[in-house]
Motif scaffolding. Structure first.
Motif, PDB file in Angstrom:
ATOM      1  N   ARG A  87       7.626  17.277  -5.298  1.00 42.34           N
ATOM      2  CA  ARG A  87       9.140  17.404  -5.143  1.00 42.34           C
ATOM      3  C   ARG A  87       9.546  18.822  -5.965  1.00 42.34           C
ATOM      4  NH1 ARG A  87      14.434  14.905  -3.858  1.00 42.34           N
ATOM      5  NH2 ARG A  87      13.586  12.760  -3.924  1.00 42.34           N
ATOM      6  N   ARG A 135       4.186  10.314  13.506  1.00 38.85           N
ATOM      7  CA  ARG A 135       5.436  10.164  12.770  1.00 38.85           C
ATOM      8  C   ARG A 135       5.443  11.175  11.624  1.00 38.85           C
ATOM      9  NH1 ARG A 135       4.931   4.120  11.837  1.00 38.85           N
ATOM     10  NH2 ARG A 135       2.918   5.111  10.937  1.00 38.85           N
ATOM     11  N   GLN A 136       6.862  11.114  11.087  1.00 39.49           N
ATOM     12  CA  GLN A 136       7.076  11.980  10.270  1.00 39.49           C
ATOM     13  C   GLN A 136       6.113  11.626   8.684  1.00 39.49           C
ATOM     14  OE1 GLN A 136      11.245  12.570   9.377  1.00 39.49           O
ATOM     15  NE2 GLN A 136      10.843  14.311   8.038  1.00 39.49           N
ATOM     16  N   VAL A 137       5.940  10.440   8.655  1.00 40.36           N
ATOM     17  CA  VAL A 137       5.273   9.996   7.505  1.00 40.36           C
ATOM     18  C   VAL A 137       3.850   9.700   7.425  1.00 40.36           C
ATOM     19  CG1 VAL A 137       7.291   8.763   6.667  1.00 40.36           C
ATOM     20  CG2 VAL A 137       5.851   7.513   7.791  1.00 40.36           C
ATOM     21  N   GLU A 145      14.929   8.916 -10.122  1.00 43.20           N
ATOM     22  CA  GLU A 145      14.174   9.422  -8.935  1.00 43.20           C
ATOM     23  C   GLU A 145      13.538   7.965  -7.928  1.00 43.20           C
ATOM     24  OE1 GLU A 145      12.199  13.675  -9.860  1.00 43.20           O
ATOM     25  OE2 GLU A 145      11.102  11.991 -10.350  1.00 43.20           O
ATOM     26  N   SER A 146      13.844   8.093  -6.959  1.00 45.15           N
ATOM     27  CA  SER A 146      13.217   6.875  -6.165  1.00 45.15           C
ATOM     28  C   SER A 146      11.708   7.075  -5.950  1.00 45.15           C
ATOM     29  CB  SER A 146      13.758   7.018  -4.535  1.00 45.15           C
ATOM     30  OG  SER A 146      13.046   8.242  -3.843  1.00 45.15           O
ATOM     31  N   ILE A 147      10.930   5.973  -6.335  1.00 51.26           N
ATOM     32  CA  ILE A 147       9.646   5.839  -6.411  1.00 51.26           C
ATOM     33  C   ILE A 147       9.175   4.522  -5.642  1.00 51.26           C
ATOM     34  CG2 ILE A 147       9.253   7.144  -8.560  1.00 51.26           C
ATOM     35  CD1 ILE A 147       8.787   3.852  -9.256  1.00 51.26           C
ATOM     36  N   LEU A 202      -3.923   5.114  -6.580  1.00 52.11           N
ATOM     37  CA  LEU A 202      -3.844   3.612  -6.761  1.00 52.11           C
ATOM     38  C   LEU A 202      -3.957   2.830  -5.303  1.00 52.11           C
ATOM     39  CD1 LEU A 202      -0.687   3.569  -9.212  1.00 52.11           C
ATOM     40  CD2 LEU A 202      -2.933   2.574  -9.623  1.00 52.11           C
ATOM     41  N   PRO A 203      -3.636   3.647  -4.261  1.00 54.57           N
ATOM     42  CA  PRO A 203      -3.715   2.627  -2.791  1.00 54.57           C
ATOM     43  C   PRO A 203      -5.298   2.608  -2.834  1.00 54.57           C
ATOM     44  CG  PRO A 203      -2.156   4.400  -2.472  1.00 54.57           C
ATOM     45  CD  PRO A 203      -2.731   4.709  -3.788  1.00 54.57           C
ATOM     46  N   GLN A 208      -0.541   8.574  -6.333  1.00 54.47           N
ATOM     47  CA  GLN A 208      -0.198   8.027  -4.883  1.00 54.47           C
ATOM     48  C   GLN A 208      -1.170   8.087  -4.279  1.00 54.47           C
ATOM     49  OE1 GLN A 208       3.571   7.644  -4.778  1.00 54.47           O
ATOM     50  NE2 GLN A 208       2.761   7.325  -6.540  1.00 54.47           N
ATOM     51  N   LEU A 223       0.894  -1.274  -0.069  1.00 52.86           N
ATOM     52  CA  LEU A 223      -0.132  -0.039  -0.008  1.00 52.86           C
ATOM     53  C   LEU A 223       0.957   1.151   0.023  1.00 52.86           C
ATOM     54  CD1 LEU A 223      -2.970  -0.790   2.341  1.00 52.86           C
ATOM     55  CD2 LEU A 223      -3.122  -0.324  -0.116  1.00 52.86           C
ATOM     56  N   GLY A 277       3.745  13.597   2.898  1.00 46.96           N
ATOM     57  CA  GLY A 277       4.388  12.118   2.765  1.00 46.96           C
ATOM     58  C   GLY A 277       5.990  11.817   3.215  1.00 46.96           C
ATOM     59  N   ASN A 278       6.374  11.337   2.233  1.00 45.89           N
ATOM     60  CA  ASN A 278       7.893  10.797   2.356  1.00 45.89           C
ATOM     61  C   ASN A 278       8.443  11.302   0.700  1.00 45.89           C
ATOM     62  OD1 ASN A 278       7.602   8.396   0.556  1.00 45.89           O
ATOM     63  ND2 ASN A 278       5.979   8.183   2.186  1.00 45.89           N
ATOM     64  N   PRO A 279       9.922  11.208   0.607  1.00 51.93           N
ATOM     65  CA  PRO A 279      10.476  11.387  -0.541  1.00 51.93           C
ATOM     66  C   PRO A 279      10.122  10.729  -2.010  1.00 51.93           C
ATOM     67  CG  PRO A 279      12.149  11.073   1.099  1.00 51.93           C
ATOM     68  CD  PRO A 279      10.867  10.768   1.651  1.00 51.93           C
ATOM     69  N   GLN A 280       9.783   9.462  -1.640  1.00 51.34           N
ATOM     70  CA  GLN A 280       9.287   8.551  -2.941  1.00 51.34           C
ATOM     71  C   GLN A 280       7.736   9.073  -3.338  1.00 51.34           C
ATOM     72  OE1 GLN A 280      10.472   7.194  -0.039  1.00 51.34           O
ATOM     73  NE2 GLN A 280      11.273   5.144  -0.465  1.00 51.34           N
ATOM     74  N   ALA A 323      -2.768  11.105 -12.448  1.00 51.48           N
ATOM     75  CA  ALA A 323      -1.735  11.973 -12.261  1.00 51.48           C
ATOM     76  C   ALA A 323      -0.540  11.144 -11.830  1.00 51.48           C
ATOM     77  CB  ALA A 323      -1.984  13.228 -11.685  1.00 51.48           C
ATOM     78  N   GLY A 324      -0.080  11.308 -10.446  1.00 47.25           N
ATOM     79  CA  GLY A 324       0.816  10.597  -9.887  1.00 47.25           C
ATOM     80  C   GLY A 324       0.556   9.342  -9.163  1.00 47.25           C
ATOM     81  N   SER A 368      12.757   8.413   5.283  1.00 52.73           N
ATOM     82  CA  SER A 368      11.510   8.376   6.142  1.00 52.73           C
ATOM     83  C   SER A 368      10.453   7.854   5.412  1.00 52.73           C
ATOM     84  CB  SER A 368      10.932   9.916   6.368  1.00 52.73           C
ATOM     85  OG  SER A 368      10.756  10.779   5.092  1.00 52.73           O
ATOM     86  N   GLY A 369      10.596   7.300   3.885  1.00 55.48           N
ATOM     87  CA  GLY A 369       9.682   6.507   3.513  1.00 55.48           C
ATOM     88  C   GLY A 369      10.021   5.063   3.599  1.00 55.48           C
ATOM     89  N   LEU A 378       3.367   1.464  -6.196  1.00 56.16           N
ATOM     90  CA  LEU A 378       2.157   2.648  -6.521  1.00 56.16           C
ATOM     91  C   LEU A 378       2.453   3.161  -7.736  1.00 56.16           C
ATOM     92  CD1 LEU A 378       2.350   4.693  -2.916  1.00 56.16           C
ATOM     93  CD2 LEU A 378       0.638   2.936  -3.790  1.00 56.16           C
ATOM     94  N   ASN A 407       7.986  12.415  -5.093  1.00 54.06           N
ATOM     95  CA  ASN A 407       8.765  12.603  -6.452  1.00 54.06           C
ATOM     96  C   ASN A 407       7.475  12.266  -7.530  1.00 54.06           C
ATOM     97  OD1 ASN A 407      11.275  12.709  -6.216  1.00 54.06           O
ATOM     98  ND2 ASN A 407      11.776  10.790  -5.626  1.00 54.06           N
ATOM     99  N   ARG A 408       6.519  11.296  -7.172  1.00 58.21           N
ATOM    100  CA  ARG A 408       5.441  11.344  -8.039  1.00 58.21           C
ATOM    101  C   ARG A 408       4.177  12.033  -7.984  1.00 58.21           C
ATOM    102  NH1 ARG A 408       6.166   8.621 -12.422  1.00 58.21           N
ATOM    103  NH2 ARG A 408       3.888   7.697 -12.299  1.00 58.21           N
TER     104      ARG A 408
END
Lengths: 159, 288
Positions: free
Chosen positions: B79, B189-191, A57-59, B38-39, B35, A44, B102-105, B32-33, A132-133, A63, B108-109
């Motif tokens: 990003r 938490r951060q995420v 880029e990290s993904i 999709l979940p 994120q 998820l 969220g978080n970096p990944q 679009a992304g 953090s991800g 997802l 990015n999307r």
């Protein structure tokens, strides 16, 4: 269900395949291409074990649909080793005991790779934000952070 | 789980994309992304018959500085917002808010348009564009229209967009000189998703009197909302510590949050006062 042709470059090798639209990138990599280094943890997008690089880029590959990766370049953990030699990041993880069960490790490595691309000398808090991800149930993150610091200090070069 | 089966289209341009949305109506979703979408599809809470992937549509990914403000295409990634020098200079509140997503990944999307159209009330960008009083440029079969931020968010995960419409661009008007800003978020938490968050803009004149203040809240109800009574406390006065504390308290009285697994309504209300207070103090400290 109609399949779509896609053309993806993974770890430098071009693959042309047909996929169902709902096929996730992670399942394409693991099942279609046999690259099982990328792990499915939560399915998820929470845990980050599925992290790969797409176009630099990290993904989270759970997802992203495989069809969305048409024309893209993917780097997985298998792509880090060159000529049988571990990448400096992998060496640092090994030397700093940053791996216990290993389940989160590929995702951690790819997230760290992306971090160091953009921040070659990250502070500890930048490292922690950078991963953090990615969740780890074994290590408590301490040695993972140390490993990334070590890789950065050694003047890690990518590419 | 895996998503249920759907048809997939990756149209080459916006006309083709809108044609597909018109053809499939409510059974199609723009992608679009992905994120957030999709979940939902993996949990089978969303089962669109068709996905219209916008990734090949040109002209939706630009950040453009304009005389009166800054325009961001709907497909601009979080990003990009986080790292853009233009955004940092012209609209630093947006840069700051994007960094909390969220978080970096995911950053990015995920995209600006995707986040706004998904309209999760706990998300950062809906509250932020509400505080910024942005204009949303929308394209549909009947042409273009502009929707103001305060009219865009209708209900939980529901916007003013018709099924055949696509968000193309967000225009953020420039804020005057002597404006401070702050984005404050509370999460375990951060995420994690935000429990509550506040986006604050505070403008004073040369004499130090408050000219305009905007306090927008996330995580307090089905839509992001402005704490208008709290904003009203400052009007026409130089801001004081006492006023900031009072405004924070007033903001917490204006909201009607619900209890859920993450926090009780009482806790959210109490934390609204905390984040608003922090954001006001930070914003005032940044006024130049």
């Amino acid at each position: 269900m109609k399949k779509h042709p896609i053309r993806v470059k993974v770890n430098g090798v071009v693959y042309e395949r047909e996929v169902e639209p709902r096929r996730l990138l992670i399942d394409f990599l693991r099942e279609e291409l046999g690259l099982t280094g990328t792990h499915s943890g939560c399915d998820l997008g929470q845990c980050g074990a599925c992290t790969v690089l797409m176009d630099g880029e990290s993904i989270k590959s759970c997802l992203v649909l495989a069809v969305q990766a048409d024309g893209a370049e993917i780097l997985t953990v298998e792509g880090l080793t060159r000529d049988g030699r571990l990448h400096p990041l992998q060496e640092a993880f090994r030397e700093n005991h940053a791996v216990q069960c290993g389940y989160c490790t590929p995702g951690m490595l790819m997230a760290a790779y992306d971090l160091l691309q953009h921040h070659p000398h990250p502070s500890e808090s930048e490292i922690r934000a950078g991963i953090s991800g990615n969740l780890c149930r074994c290590t408590g993150y301490v040695n993972i952070v140390k490993a990334i610091q070590a890789a950065a200090t050694k003047g890690w070069e990518h590419g | 789980m895996k998503p249920s089966a759907f048809e997939y289209f990756a149209p080459a341009g916006i006309e083709e994309a809108m044609g597909l949305l018109e053809q499939y109506g409510e059974e199609a979703r723009p992608l679009a992304g992905g994120q957030s979408l999709l979940p939902l599809m993996k949990l089978r809470l969303a089962r669109p018959r068709s996905l219209v992937d916008l990734r090949k549509v040109a002209g939706l990914s630009e950040i453009r500085e304009e005389g009166k403000g800054i325009s961001l295409g709907a497909l601009v990634r979080h990003r990009q917002i986080e790292t853009s020098e233009s955004v940092r200079l012209r609209c630093p509140l947006l840069s700051e808010a994007a960094a909390f997503i969220g978080n970096p990944q995911v950053r990015n999307r995920g995209t600006l348009g995707g986040s706004l159209c998904h309209a999760d009330p706990a998300a950062e960008l809906p509250a932020t564009i509400l505080a910024l009083e942005a204009d949303l440029q929308v394209l549909g079969p009947r042409g273009k229209r502009t929707i103001r931020a305060e009219e865009f968010f209708r209900d939980f995960l529901t916007t003013a967009l018709e099924p055949t419409e696509v968000l193309a661009e967000v225009f953020v008007p420039a804020w005057p000189a002597y404006t401070g800003w702050a984005f404050e978020e509370l999460r375990r938490r951060q995420v994690d998703f935000a429990l509550v968050a506040a986006a604050v803009l505070f403008t004073v004149d040369k004499a130090g009197t408050c000219r305009r203040v905007r306090i927008a809240l996330a995580g307090t109800g089905p839509v992001p909302l402005r704490a208008r009574e709290a904003e009203g406390i400052f009007q026409g006065h130089p801001p004081t510590g006492e006023q900031m504390a009072r405004a924070a308290r007033k903001a917490s009285e204006e909201v009607r949050p619900e209890s859920d697994v993450h926090a009780s309504a009482d806790y959210r209300r109490e934390m609204v006062a905390v984040v608003v207070h922090r954001a006001l103090r930070t914003a005032l400290g940044r006024v130049q």
